[in-house]
Design a protein around this motif. Structure first.
Motif, PDB file in Angstrom:
ATOM      1  N   LEU A  20       6.203   5.650  10.993  1.00 25.46           N
ATOM      2  CA  LEU A  20       4.822   6.113  10.847  1.00 25.46           C
ATOM      3  C   LEU A  20       4.696   7.578  11.262  1.00 25.46           C
ATOM      4  CD1 LEU A  20       2.769   3.086  12.220  1.00 25.46           C
ATOM      5  CD2 LEU A  20       2.597   4.065   9.923  1.00 25.46           C
ATOM      6  N   ASP A  23       7.420   9.860   8.845  1.00 27.59           N
ATOM      7  CA  ASP A  23       7.353   9.803   7.382  1.00 27.59           C
ATOM      8  C   ASP A  23       5.946   9.658   6.815  1.00 27.59           C
ATOM      9  OD1 ASP A  23      10.113   9.958   7.416  1.00 27.59           O
ATOM     10  OD2 ASP A  23      10.396   7.799   7.245  1.00 27.59           O
ATOM     11  N   ILE A  24       5.101   8.888   7.485  1.00 28.88           N
ATOM     12  CA  ILE A  24       3.785   8.592   6.924  1.00 28.88           C
ATOM     13  C   ILE A  24       2.724   9.587   7.373  1.00 28.88           C
ATOM     14  CG2 ILE A  24       1.954   6.849   6.732  1.00 28.88           C
ATOM     15  CD1 ILE A  24       4.550   6.032   5.319  1.00 28.88           C
ATOM     16  N   THR A  27       2.480  13.038   5.685  1.00 22.38           N
ATOM     17  CA  THR A  27       2.014  13.034   4.288  1.00 22.38           C
ATOM     18  C   THR A  27       0.515  12.794   4.184  1.00 22.38           C
ATOM     19  OG1 THR A  27       2.431  10.685   3.945  1.00 22.38           O
ATOM     20  CG2 THR A  27       4.253  12.186   3.488  1.00 22.38           C
ATOM     21  N   LEU A  28      -0.071  12.213   5.223  1.00 22.58           N
ATOM     22  CA  LEU A  28      -1.511  11.944   5.211  1.00 22.58           C
ATOM     23  C   LEU A  28      -2.334  13.172   5.585  1.00 22.58           C
ATOM     24  CD1 LEU A  28      -1.560   8.440   6.951  1.00 22.58           C
ATOM     25  CD2 LEU A  28      -1.804   8.930   4.508  1.00 22.58           C
ATOM     26  N   LEU A  64      -2.801  -1.301   8.866  1.00 23.89           N
ATOM     27  CA  LEU A  64      -1.913  -0.353   8.195  1.00 23.89           C
ATOM     28  C   LEU A  64      -1.756  -0.690   6.717  1.00 23.89           C
ATOM     29  CD1 LEU A  64       0.851  -0.037  10.947  1.00 23.89           C
ATOM     30  CD2 LEU A  64      -0.742   1.775  10.218  1.00 23.89           C
ATOM     31  N   LEU A  68      -2.865   2.000   3.992  1.00 21.52           N
ATOM     32  CA  LEU A  68      -1.779   2.637   3.246  1.00 21.52           C
ATOM     33  C   LEU A  68      -1.501   1.954   1.908  1.00 21.52           C
ATOM     34  CD1 LEU A  68       0.627   3.150   6.292  1.00 21.52           C
ATOM     35  CD2 LEU A  68      -0.946   4.829   5.276  1.00 21.52           C
ATOM     36  N   GLN A  70      -0.431  -1.068   1.166  1.00 16.38           N
ATOM     37  CA  GLN A  70       0.865  -1.740   1.180  1.00 16.38           C
ATOM     38  C   GLN A  70       0.653  -3.236   1.371  1.00 16.38           C
ATOM     39  OE1 GLN A  70       2.447   0.491   4.461  1.00 16.38           O
ATOM     40  NE2 GLN A  70       3.554   1.873   3.117  1.00 16.38           N
ATOM     41  N   TRP A  75       4.861  -3.984   7.915  1.00 15.56           N
ATOM     42  CA  TRP A  75       5.042  -3.352   9.220  1.00 15.56           C
ATOM     43  C   TRP A  75       5.423  -4.369  10.288  1.00 15.56           C
ATOM     44  CZ3 TRP A  75       5.713   1.657   9.340  1.00 15.56           C
ATOM     45  CH2 TRP A  75       5.265   2.385   8.243  1.00 15.56           C
TER      46      TRP A  75
END
Length: 102
Positions: A20, A23-24, A27-28, A64, A68, A70, A75
């Motif tokens: 998180l 990588d995540i 990008t947010l 999450l 996201l 998903q 997770w």
């Protein structure tokens, strides 16, 4: 060599918070505080997860997953893999198998 032992020795899964954080979150384009507010959790709670000091719960997994886009469980499965890897690395007394009853 047992299946569990092979799994433990084969890989070192990252803590889901590490994914998180690295990588995540970048990008947010959100700060930790903004992401925590969006998820409806405290900044300190999210920070613990991001820094590997807290785990993903079923509730956090759902948050999450929704945020996201998903599938639920992604997770949480990562957390379980990480926890099993850690547990397998720790010294412990083996438990003898019980005989199966037909």
């Amino acid at each position: 060599m047992s299946f569990l032992k092979r799994q433990i020795e084969m890989h070192n899964p990252p803590h889901p918070g590490e994914l998180l954080k690295q990588d995540i979150l970048p990008t947010l384009d959100l700060t930790v505080s903004e992401f925590a507010e969006h998820l409806g959790v405290s900044r300190s709670h999210l920070s613990k997860i991001l820094n590997g000091h807290g785990g993903i719960t079923a509730e956090m997994d759902l948050k999450l997953s929704e945020a996201l886009s998903q599938p639920p469980g992604l997770w949480l499965r990562m957390q379980v893999n990480y926890d099993l890897w850690l547990a397998g690395k720790a010294p412990r007394t083996p438990v003898k198998p019980l005989p199966l009853v037909a």
